[in-house]
Design an enzyme around this catalytic site. Structure first.
Site, PDB file in Angstrom:
ATOM      1  N   HIS A  52       0.861  -1.188   0.000  1.00 32.35           N
ATOM      2  CA  HIS A  52       0.000   0.000   0.000  1.00 32.35           C
ATOM      3  C   HIS A  52       0.896   1.235   0.000  1.00 32.35           C
ATOM      4  O   HIS A  52       1.939   1.241   0.673  1.00 32.35           O
ATOM      5  CB  HIS A  52      -0.879   0.037   1.246  1.00 32.35           C
ATOM      6  CG  HIS A  52      -1.837  -1.100   1.357  1.00 32.35           C
ATOM      7  ND1 HIS A  52      -2.882  -1.076   2.258  1.00 32.35           N
ATOM      8  CD2 HIS A  52      -1.920  -2.289   0.722  1.00 32.35           C
ATOM      9  CE1 HIS A  52      -3.574  -2.207   2.159  1.00 32.35           C
ATOM     10  NE2 HIS A  52      -3.002  -2.953   1.240  1.00 32.35           N
ATOM     11  N   GLU A  54       0.579   4.078   1.484  1.00 28.47           N
ATOM     12  CA  GLU A  54       0.714   4.684   2.813  1.00 28.47           C
ATOM     13  C   GLU A  54       1.746   3.936   3.654  1.00 28.47           C
ATOM     14  O   GLU A  54       2.553   4.550   4.354  1.00 28.47           O
ATOM     15  CB  GLU A  54      -0.640   4.698   3.543  1.00 28.47           C
ATOM     16  CG  GLU A  54      -1.737   5.426   2.814  1.00 28.47           C
ATOM     17  CD  GLU A  54      -2.547   4.525   1.873  1.00 28.47           C
ATOM     18  OE1 GLU A  54      -3.600   4.979   1.406  1.00 28.47           O
ATOM     19  OE2 GLU A  54      -2.131   3.377   1.606  1.00 28.47           O
ATOM     20  N   CYS A  82      -5.873   2.277   5.695  1.00 31.54           N
ATOM     21  CA  CYS A  82      -6.463   1.097   6.327  1.00 31.54           C
ATOM     22  C   CYS A  82      -5.826   0.901   7.711  1.00 31.54           C
ATOM     23  O   CYS A  82      -4.933   1.642   8.120  1.00 31.54           O
ATOM     24  CB  CYS A  82      -6.236  -0.132   5.448  1.00 31.54           C
ATOM     25  SG  CYS A  82      -4.510  -0.684   5.389  1.00 31.54           S
ATOM     26  N   CYS A  85      -1.972   0.423   7.543  1.00 35.69           N
ATOM     27  CA  CYS A  85      -1.268   1.663   7.201  1.00 35.69           C
ATOM     28  C   CYS A  85      -1.398   2.705   8.310  1.00 35.69           C
ATOM     29  O   CYS A  85      -0.449   3.445   8.585  1.00 35.69           O
ATOM     30  CB  CYS A  85      -1.785   2.201   5.881  1.00 35.69           C
ATOM     31  SG  CYS A  85      -1.434   1.084   4.495  1.00 35.69           S
TER      32      CYS A  85
END
Length: 148
Positions: A52, A54, A82, A85
């Site tokens: 991801h 992030e 999420c 993250c």
């Protein structure tokens, strides 16, 4: 106005993620009105469920930025981080997160449970990062709607 500019760039990164065969997520780090790092989702092309943007940016910041830089760093992201993250943002000690699409709006679009918000997770960990959003949510959601 400045937040909107960076959110639009995060949304563009999400669009680029899709063009490269990944899911629509993009993020950037800003210190003193200067972009210091950008990232796109690469979960599909790298066959890595943790890729991801992030998380990649939080890990980079923890390695490459000093404490003062992280204390002045804002993560702009196309979609609210999420749980994985958000926890990484907390441990990297980033000062602020600004997102376009909220966890709840994405869950509604996908018909899935929303889970915890970024702010809830950071608070549960005893963190102090400021979390702001949604900003330009309709624009951010449009990328997800085209993808899903």
């Amino acid at each position: 106005m400045v937040d909107e500019q960076y959110i639009r760039e995060a949304i563009e990164l999400a669009e680029e993620s899709v063009e490269k065969g990944n899911t629509p997520f993009g993020s950037l780090l800003v210190i003193d009105d200067e972009v210091v790092r950008r990232s796109r989702n690469t979960t599909v092309t790298e066959a890595d469920i943790t890729a991801h943007p992030e998380l990649k940016l939080a890990r980079w910041a923890a390695r490459e930025l000093d404490e003062e830089e992280r204390a002045n760093c804002t993560m702009y992201t196309s979609t609210e981080p999420c749980e994985m993250c958000s926890t990484a943002v907390h441990y990297a000690e980033l000062d602020r997160v600004v997102f376009s699409v909220s966890t709840g709006a994405l869950a509604d679009l996908r018909g899935t449970p929303s889970g915890f918000t970024c702010a809830e997770l950071i608070e549960a960990k005893g963190g102090e990062a400021t979390v702001e959003g949604p900003i330009l949510e309709a624009e951010g959601l449009a990328v997800h709607e085209q993808f899903d």
